[in-house]
Write a protein that holds these residues in place. Structure first.
Motif, short mmCIF file in Angstrom:
data_model
loop_
_atom_site.label_atom_id
_atom_site.label_comp_id
_atom_site.label_asym_id
_atom_site.label_seq_id
_atom_site.Cartn_x
_atom_site.Cartn_y
_atom_site.Cartn_z
N ARG A 296 0.92 -1.45 -0.08
CA ARG A 296 0.00 -0.07 0.08
C ARG A 296 0.78 1.15 -0.11
NH1 ARG A 296 -3.15 -1.16 5.38
NH2 ARG A 296 -0.93 -1.76 5.86
N SER A 297 2.11 1.19 0.53
CA SER A 297 2.80 2.49 0.68
C SER A 297 3.94 2.27 -0.57
CB SER A 297 3.97 2.34 1.86
OG SER A 297 3.04 2.30 3.13
N THR A 298 3.81 1.45 -1.57
CA THR A 298 4.72 1.56 -2.83
C THR A 298 4.44 2.80 -3.59
OG1 THR A 298 4.91 -0.75 -2.76
CG2 THR A 298 5.37 0.11 -4.98
N ASN A 299 5.30 3.49 -4.02
CA ASN A 299 5.63 4.80 -4.59
C ASN A 299 6.30 4.56 -5.92
OD1 ASN A 299 4.53 7.57 -5.16
ND2 ASN A 299 6.70 8.07 -4.40
N ILE A 300 5.79 4.83 -7.17
CA ILE A 300 6.57 4.90 -8.31
C ILE A 300 6.38 6.16 -8.98
CG2 ILE A 300 6.70 3.73 -10.41
CD1 ILE A 300 5.37 1.38 -9.24
N ALA A 301 7.66 6.84 -9.12
CA ALA A 301 7.64 8.33 -9.57
C ALA A 301 8.25 8.31 -10.94
CB ALA A 301 8.26 9.39 -8.45
N PHE A 302 8.10 9.30 -11.80
CA PHE A 302 8.96 9.20 -13.19
C PHE A 302 9.41 10.71 -13.03
CE2 PHE A 302 5.93 5.98 -13.62
CZ PHE A 302 6.44 5.13 -14.49
N ARG A 303 10.84 10.83 -13.69
CA ARG A 303 11.23 12.21 -13.63
C ARG A 303 11.76 12.31 -14.88
NH1 ARG A 303 15.12 13.32 -8.75
NH2 ARG A 303 15.95 11.06 -9.38
N ASN A 304 11.79 13.57 -15.82
CA ASN A 304 12.24 13.73 -17.08
C ASN A 304 13.95 14.27 -16.83
OD1 ASN A 304 10.43 12.72 -18.79
ND2 ASN A 304 9.22 14.71 -18.37
N LEU A 305 14.86 13.67 -17.51
CA LEU A 305 16.21 14.14 -17.45
C LEU A 305 16.66 14.56 -18.98
CD1 LEU A 305 17.54 11.25 -15.00
CD2 LEU A 305 16.86 13.51 -14.23
N ASP A 306 17.75 15.40 -18.67
CA ASP A 306 18.43 15.66 -19.98
C ASP A 306 17.25 16.39 -20.77
OD1 ASP A 306 20.62 16.25 -21.35
OD2 ASP A 306 20.82 14.07 -22.31
N GLY A 307 16.69 17.41 -20.30
CA GLY A 307 16.07 18.05 -20.99
C GLY A 307 14.78 17.13 -21.79
N GLY A 308 14.48 16.15 -21.19
CA GLY A 308 13.24 15.44 -21.34
C GLY A 308 13.45 14.15 -22.30
N ARG A 309 14.96 14.20 -22.68
CA ARG A 309 15.26 12.95 -23.54
C ARG A 309 15.35 11.67 -22.88
NH1 ARG A 309 20.52 15.50 -26.45
NH2 ARG A 309 20.78 16.02 -24.60
N LEU A 310 15.75 11.89 -21.42
CA LEU A 310 15.75 10.41 -20.82
C LEU A 310 14.64 10.64 -19.59
CD1 LEU A 310 19.65 10.41 -20.13
CD2 LEU A 310 18.22 9.26 -21.91
N THR A 311 14.35 9.35 -19.08
CA THR A 311 13.39 9.25 -18.02
C THR A 311 13.82 8.26 -17.05
OG1 THR A 311 11.58 9.26 -19.61
CG2 THR A 311 11.19 8.61 -17.42
N GLN A 312 13.57 8.77 -15.92
CA GLN A 312 14.16 7.97 -14.56
C GLN A 312 13.12 7.74 -13.52
OE1 GLN A 312 16.27 9.82 -10.90
NE2 GLN A 312 18.10 8.43 -11.58
N VAL A 313 13.06 6.54 -13.31
CA VAL A 313 12.04 5.69 -12.59
C VAL A 313 12.54 5.41 -11.13
CG1 VAL A 313 10.23 3.98 -12.32
CG2 VAL A 313 10.95 4.44 -14.58
N GLN A 314 11.66 6.21 -10.17
CA GLN A 314 12.04 6.18 -8.93
C GLN A 314 11.36 5.09 -8.13
OE1 GLN A 314 13.52 9.23 -6.19
NE2 GLN A 314 12.20 8.40 -4.68
N ALA A 315 11.42 3.71 -7.81
CA ALA A 315 10.33 3.04 -7.27
C ALA A 315 10.95 2.94 -5.86
CB ALA A 315 10.51 1.52 -7.64
N THR A 316 9.80 3.15 -4.72
CA THR A 316 10.11 3.57 -3.41
C THR A 316 9.25 2.31 -2.88
OG1 THR A 316 10.60 5.70 -3.37
CG2 THR A 316 10.16 4.65 -1.22
N LEU A 317 10.13 1.27 -2.10
CA LEU A 317 9.35 0.15 -1.56
C LEU A 317 9.73 0.25 -0.03
CD1 LEU A 317 10.45 -2.60 -4.15
CD2 LEU A 317 8.31 -1.17 -4.37
N PHE A 318 8.51 -0.30 0.93
CA PHE A 318 8.92 -0.25 2.28
C PHE A 318 8.51 -1.85 2.70
CE2 PHE A 318 7.39 3.85 1.04
CZ PHE A 318 8.07 4.68 2.03
N ILE A 319 9.74 -2.23 3.41
CA ILE A 319 9.88 -3.44 4.13
C ILE A 319 9.51 -3.36 5.52
CG2 ILE A 319 11.26 -5.74 4.44
CD1 ILE A 319 13.35 -4.53 2.22
N LEU A 320 8.36 -4.04 5.77
CA LEU A 320 7.91 -3.96 7.36
C LEU A 320 8.87 -4.31 8.32
CD1 LEU A 320 4.26 -5.08 6.94
CD2 LEU A 320 4.89 -2.92 7.17
N GLY A 321 8.94 -3.95 9.40
CA GLY A 321 10.06 -3.97 10.38
C GLY A 321 10.15 -5.46 10.76
N ALA A 322 11.45 -6.21 10.68
CA ALA A 322 11.90 -7.54 11.26
C ALA A 322 13.28 -7.31 11.55
CB ALA A 322 11.58 -8.48 9.77
#
Length: 367
Positions: A296-322
């Motif tokens: 439920r907390s997984t977050n996926i964000a897209f960012r344009n780099l190098d003037g929009g010619r490249l795209t970076q995907v940032q996947a943020t995942l959360f592992i519950l405490g163990a």
């Protein structure tokens, strides 16, 4: 030359046995070098196409232990042939006991290391490919039971080959244990509770925990019989029997945290909304089978780099405490999920680079 060597045993026994040990050790080392080759030959016979991959991933990292095991086995066998068959040496049984014990120890260490590698390389991947939630605690218990069974098997084989009455030993321990259990039942309950706490690890030293009777504080020490808790507010020291802790509902406040795993994917071009939706779906499906992952907390964000010619995907995942090995296994499962995700995205024709290593950040939960 052979007669001269035998006469040396009578004239100078110390020099004779020194030469004997050096020659036998050299022969054992040379024979031990053949063992890795024999292992590959046996794997090709039984595993067919997967033999080379299996050997390189599971056995090759422990080649030194494999060679050492072969050398120890060769030393033991040749010593038995010479000292028991050719020459009858009265003190050989004592020497043979030590040699076999050393061989069993090295063999056990080799099998233990190979099993750990096999567990990490194959079983974790197979667990994810099953399509079901992968319980890291269950995998941890399975690994513990497999290692315990391996140790018990080697011990039993060693005892049987040396005519050690292992059944009698266990029977004696059982009778003695019953007598002790009746005389010190309460103390044994507390000691067993301590063992359960050490194995299950519901909390650790410096963790803040709460008990049903209202006790709340920081764990200062975990003993075999009791656990000491420094209560918050009053500052007094509560000594709680371990037998009570394993039967009570313990609330671990320090364990209420998440580990944030950040994965970066660098695409070689810009992507539209449809491809973004596809990438998001692949990432979610590749990580949904990991037990302990807060989807439920997984977050996926897209960012344009190098003037929009490249795209970076940032996947943020959360592992519950163990804690401990369980958290390590969950991280390994996440690495395997990253590999699955990479393969699926490439099958859709999406080329990218994945930044290594994955960034892990502790993310405490507000209590």
């Amino acid at each position: 030359m052979w007669d001269a060597y035998l006469s040396l045993a009578v004239e100078n026994p110390a020099l004779f046995w020194t030469i004997f040990v050096i020659a036998l050790s050299t022969l054992a080392i040379l024979l031990g070098q053949i063992v890795p080759w024999l292992t590959q030959l046996l794997l090709r016979r039984f595993l067919k196409e997967d033999a080379k991959t299996f050997y390189s991933r599971v056995v090759q990292p422990h080649r030194f232990l494999l060679t050492l095991t072969g050398a120890a086995a060769a030393f033991d066998i040749v010593a038995w042939i010479l000292l028991q068959g050719v020459w009858y040496v009265p003190w050989y049984p004592t020497l043979e006991f030590g040699l076999t014990l050393a061989l069993s120890t090295v063999l056990g260490l080799l099998l233990f290391r190979c099993f750990q590698t096999y567990f990490n390389e194959y079983l974790l991947s197979a667990a994810l490919e099953g399509g079901r939630k992968t319980n890291s605690e269950l995998l941890l218990v399975g690994r513990f039971l497999a290692i315990a069974g391996l140790i018990l098997t080697l011990f039993t084989l060693f005892a049987q080959t040396h005519r050690i009455n292992i059944i009698g030993i266990f029977a004696s321990l059982g009778v003695g244990g019953i007598a002790i259990a009746f005389s010190a039942q309460k103390v044994l309950e507390q000691l067993l509770g301590g063992v359960v706490i050490y194995i299950d690890r519901p909390f650790s030293v410096d963790d803040y925990i709460g008990l049903p009777d209202g006790t709340f504080g920081r764990v200062e020490a975990i003993g075999l019989r009791s656990t000491k808790i420094r209560t918050s507010g009053k500052g007094t020291l509560a000594v709680v029997p371990n037998s009570s802790l394993i039967q009570a509902t313990v609330e671990n406040f320090t364990g209420a945290k998440k580990v944030m795993a950040i994965v970066y994917l660098n695409l070689y071009r810009s992507v539209g909304e449809e491809e973004q939706a596809l990438i998001r779906q692949v990432i979610l499906e590749s990580t949904q089978d990991i037990f302990g992952l807060d989807n439920r907390s997984t977050n996926i964000a897209f960012r344009n780099l190098d003037g929009g010619r490249l795209t970076q995907v940032q996947a943020t995942l959360f592992i519950l405490g163990a804690t401990g090995s369980s958290m390590e296994i969950r991280r390994q499962l996440l690495d395997i999920a990253n590999q699955k995700m990479t393969e699926r995205l490439k099958s859709y024709g999406i080329s990218f680079d994945i930044e290594e290593p994955t960034v892990y950040v502790d993310s405490p939960i507000t209590i």
